[in-house]
Design an enzyme around this catalytic site. Structure first.
Site, short mmCIF file in Angstrom:
data_model
loop_
_atom_site.label_atom_id
_atom_site.label_comp_id
_atom_site.label_asym_id
_atom_site.label_seq_id
_atom_site.Cartn_x
_atom_site.Cartn_y
_atom_site.Cartn_z
N GLY B 149 1.13 -1.03 0.16
CA GLY B 149 0.11 0.10 -0.02
C GLY B 149 0.94 1.18 0.14
N ALA B 153 8.23 4.36 4.49
CA ALA B 153 8.33 4.10 5.58
C ALA B 153 9.05 5.64 6.75
CB ALA B 153 9.47 3.74 6.00
N LYS B 204 5.49 -1.43 -10.03
CA LYS B 204 4.90 0.45 -9.47
C LYS B 204 6.60 1.30 -9.20
CE LYS B 204 5.85 1.00 -4.65
NZ LYS B 204 6.30 -0.37 -4.16
#
Lengths: 348, 348
Positions: B149, B153, B204
């Site tokens: 998702g 971080a 991605k």
């Protein structure tokens, strides 16, 4: 059909997006801009600019609707949704079935409802018209289309590259629009999904406002990405309730436009959200914006539809509370975090 | 089944994302981190930090794989894809069918192919394993999942809100992961589409590198939005070739993760692209990055798959040329602008 090679391409409106499109088209065709204001017409014809926007010197302007309609076959109306019907009505006497109209307005028309005068309005599909529907209702024009995509005017005006999509049920509208707009800086896709493209283009402004609010509170890129992802789900559900399929929402006019508008401080609706987050009120912001943030009106219309059709759209509902009722953003986020979503992707 | 209320939750790896997840879970459960490096273990246990990342003082660490596996039922391996199989093999002797493994690695495993030693490699589905497939191949663990998702971080470490999705074919894996991760700052969706989520998470990073390149050349938000929109189309096509359905690509693990990573300078892969745009070469950048940009490896793997399966993915192809062959970005954009795409949305 009239020889379109010799015809001018018309733009109705002299806002930033209209000017951007005019500058693109004038590389391929002669362009005529219609503006009601004499000062804008004079400024375009003599100074080659409107407000801060420079125009190619080849572009000319008029405030004569009859002359405009007679000079152009392909016309791009790009005016705020609130005034769209009125403007189209003024042109109606001069428009003929041979005209093509491809609008670039990202909003919805509201029929028989005054958002300012009634708090408890009910909005159904019959109270809504997309801009292409307004054209079909008010004129003899048949071949309508819309232009949509990640098209922040400020970037197009700088000559930065991007793409757009022309949505129309007519191949000839798509083909002609591609011919006049295409360049090595501007790729033009075509699609038949005009209803979806128009609704996606309008609804995405609401999510852009929300994204600006999150940014104004310094909440980061992760939650903006979630807002866009879940917001897209809700846009699709509202679109489905209005009769649109999913497809347009997943392409250039949907995801593409949504991402550009919801991640850029150059977007009016994003900026509106940023200023809401800083504590300004709606009326203050409206007064100081040179161009209207369509999302404000679209959010009000969406809320009416959500109630009428019982649509699961918690982000739209929370944004309405935050923007119009002063509901605290923290509480809205808590609500959304604890919302019992059934599944991750619910529109397939 | 072991009483998981009393069991610790295990994290393998002490990179930034592992630490971020550890800090989230420790609000709900005891957390044990495995790190091979003595200095990291000592630093966590005595100073409550690793590199610049602060850890909740309740979190403890070990470099004893046997003790780690005996102490934990639910384990999150979060290590670079390049070393993933090796690490899992080391744990294999201590893992049992009652263990749950939910990885957080956004990359692919490559079987029998050395990207560094062969220019003309052919890559097929059988040369690829997702991280959950590696776990199934190397251990007796059955209940696998992945975490994916918009989860930069750096933002999670600051306590900023976001959401994630746990993908697994097992309800009990989703439920247990939600129990340990959920908070009012971190919403955990569940999905069964693990293959799609894993592939979307890996691919991605390639688009994120491209987005950084566009940013590095000052090309604006419009074209970034187009890159993301069309890039998503190509990701789906590559995913389809590997056996994944569309669904995961359109949710939190797809669009959500893609937007966060491809619009934030806090993303490693985006930063890699930015630096490529500034003229640095790959090896220079690699040397100076504390954590590896997975997209570099994934782009190489993707190119092999695109060739083998004849996938229409012009953006991936152009990015490979720009990053690995020094092809000029201007030319790549011209190529993509003039690419004869058939339709706007071609995966539906």
């Amino acid at each position: 059909m009239i020889d379109n090679e010799k015809k001018k391409v018309g733009i109705i409106g002299s806002g930033s997006f209209g000017i951007a499109i005019a500058n693109l088209i004038c590389k391929n065709r002669d362009v005529l801009i219609y503006s009601r204001k004499n000062e804008n017409v004079d400024s375009i014809n003599h100074n080659h600019k409107v407000k801060e926007y420079a125009l190619d010197p080849k572009i000319i302007a008029t405030n004569d609707a009859s002359f405009f309609a007679a000079s152009c076959e392909l016309i791009f109306p790009i005016v705020p949704s609130e005034h769209f019907r009125k403007v189209i009505k003024e042109f109606a006497p001069y428009l003929r079935p041979y005209h093509f109209m491809v609008h670039g307005t990202k909003g919805l028309d509201l029929i028989n409802i005054d958002l300012n005068n009634s708090k408890k309005y009910t909005i159904t599909r019959s109270n809504i018209a997309t801009m292409s529907e307004v054209i079909l209702q008010e004129t003899s024009v048949l071949r309508v289309g819309c232009l949509s995509g990640p098209n922040l005017a400020s970037e197009i005006l700088k000559g930065l590259p991007t793409a757009t999509v022309v949505a129309s049920r007519f191949d000839e509208v798509i083909d002609m629009s591609q011919n006049v707009l295409n360049s090595n800086r501007f790729h033009v896709f075509g699609t038949y999904e005009i209803l979806g493209a128009e609704i996606a283009g309008a609804l995405k402004n609401v999510i852009a406002m929300g994204s600006g609010i999150l940014d104004g509170h310094g909440l980061g890129k992760n939650i903006q990405a979630m807002l866009i992802t879940r917001g897209l789900n809700e846009m699709i559900k509202i679109g489905n309730a209005l009769g649109a399929s999913n497809r347009a929402f997943l392409g250039t006019a949907g995801i593409g436009d949504l991402i550009a508008t919801a991640t850029s401080t150059n977007s009016r609706n994003y900026t509106f959200g940023l200023r809401i987050a800083k504590g300004e009120n709606i009326d203050e912001i409206k007064k100081s914006m040179t161009e209207f943030a369509e999302g404000i009106r679209t959010l009000q219309i969406s809320m009416g539809l959500i109630k009428t059709y019982n649509i699961h759209a918690p982000i739209f509902v929370m944004l309405h509370k935050v923007i119009f009722e002063g509901y605290p953003l923290e509480k809205a986020i808590d609500y959304l975090m604890e919302f019992p979503y059934d599944v991750d992707v619910d529109f397939l």
